[in-house]
Scaffold this motif. Structure first.
Motif, mmCIF file in Angstrom:
data_model
loop_
_atom_site.group_PDB
_atom_site.id
_atom_site.type_symbol
_atom_site.label_atom_id
_atom_site.label_comp_id
_atom_site.label_asym_id
_atom_site.label_seq_id
_atom_site.Cartn_x
_atom_site.Cartn_y
_atom_site.Cartn_z
ATOM 1 N N PHE A 15 0.679 -1.110 0.154
ATOM 2 C CA PHE A 15 0.038 0.191 -0.069
ATOM 3 C C PHE A 15 0.839 1.407 0.074
ATOM 4 O O PHE A 15 1.855 1.377 0.957
ATOM 5 N N TYR A 16 0.566 2.176 -0.978
ATOM 6 C CA TYR A 16 1.558 3.364 -1.139
ATOM 7 C C TYR A 16 0.737 4.416 -0.281
ATOM 8 O O TYR A 16 -0.067 4.654 -0.447
ATOM 9 N N CYS A 17 1.961 4.785 0.755
ATOM 10 C CA CYS A 17 1.069 6.244 1.497
ATOM 11 C C CYS A 17 0.986 7.487 0.693
ATOM 12 O O CYS A 17 1.571 7.450 -0.448
ATOM 13 N N SER A 18 0.451 8.420 1.155
ATOM 14 C CA SER A 18 0.141 9.586 0.327
ATOM 15 C C SER A 18 1.662 10.588 0.221
ATOM 16 O O SER A 18 1.794 11.154 -0.872
ATOM 17 N N SER A 19 2.383 10.359 1.275
ATOM 18 C CA SER A 19 3.689 10.935 1.192
ATOM 19 C C SER A 19 4.544 10.239 0.027
ATOM 20 O O SER A 19 4.674 8.960 0.083
ATOM 21 N N PRO A 20 5.408 10.891 -0.703
ATOM 22 C CA PRO A 20 6.287 10.128 -1.796
ATOM 23 C C PRO A 20 7.196 9.038 -1.341
ATOM 24 O O PRO A 20 7.981 9.616 -0.153
ATOM 25 N N ARG A 21 7.440 8.150 -1.855
ATOM 26 C CA ARG A 21 8.245 7.075 -1.626
ATOM 27 C C ARG A 21 7.972 6.344 -0.262
ATOM 28 O O ARG A 21 8.687 5.665 0.081
ATOM 29 N N SER A 22 6.840 6.720 0.458
ATOM 30 C CA SER A 22 6.508 5.939 1.672
ATOM 31 C C SER A 22 5.396 4.592 1.289
ATOM 32 O O SER A 22 4.533 4.868 0.575
#
Length: 161
Positions: free
Chosen positions: A85-92
């Protein structure tokens, strides 16, 4: 008739040989782990390992396929998409089974409150409020209710919960 049968047998044999040379389709390893969480299916086709146990340097599958280099070599890119699951902050990113678990795994609550997370409202074991602690997002565990410590803005965890 015998000649036709011989030609048919040769055609079937060559078709089978050609199929054996084709690359095998990738195995679908998506499964449902305990507590209805996204999981990774081991080679035994029975053991379902929670997503967050994959590439944790502990072999949970009998043959260690949950720790193989081709799976864990370039995290998160080497993982199948259903495990990430990709978070809203980049690369997280977090493992898919950490989404909607009540904990602030992304650091910005995007794994709990962001529309892409698509989390249901707080469950029975949770109290809905605006938490004062960074580890929670929009709910706190009910076990923290009426414990004499403020966990929610407005103290609803102490007076209403």
């Amino acid at each position: 008739c015998a000649l036709a049968l011989l030609v048919l047998a040769a055609a079937v044999a060559s078709a089978v040989a050609a199929l054996a040379l084709l690359p095998r389709a990738p195995v679908n390893r998506l499964c449902t782990a305990p507590n209805n969480r996204t999981g990774f299916l081991c080679d035994d086709r029975v053991t379902c390992v929670p997503a967050s146990w994959v590439c944790d340097r502990v072999s949970n599958c009998r043959n260690g396929e949950d720790e193989q280099e081709q799976l864990c070599g370039d995290l998160p890119h080497s993982l199948p998409g259903y495990l990430v699951f990709y978070c809203s902050s980049p690369r997280s990113w977090v493992y898919a089974d950490q989404r909607c678990d009540g904990m602030n795994d992304c650091g910005d609550c995007s794994d709990e409150t962001w529309s892409l997370a698509a989390c249901p409202p707080c469950g029975q074991e949770w109290w809905s409020c605006s938490p004062v602690h960074f580890q929670f997002c929009s709910c706190i565990p009910r076990r923290l209710c009426r414990d004499g410590i403020q966990h929610c803005l407005g103290w609803s965890d102490e007076f209403l919960c």
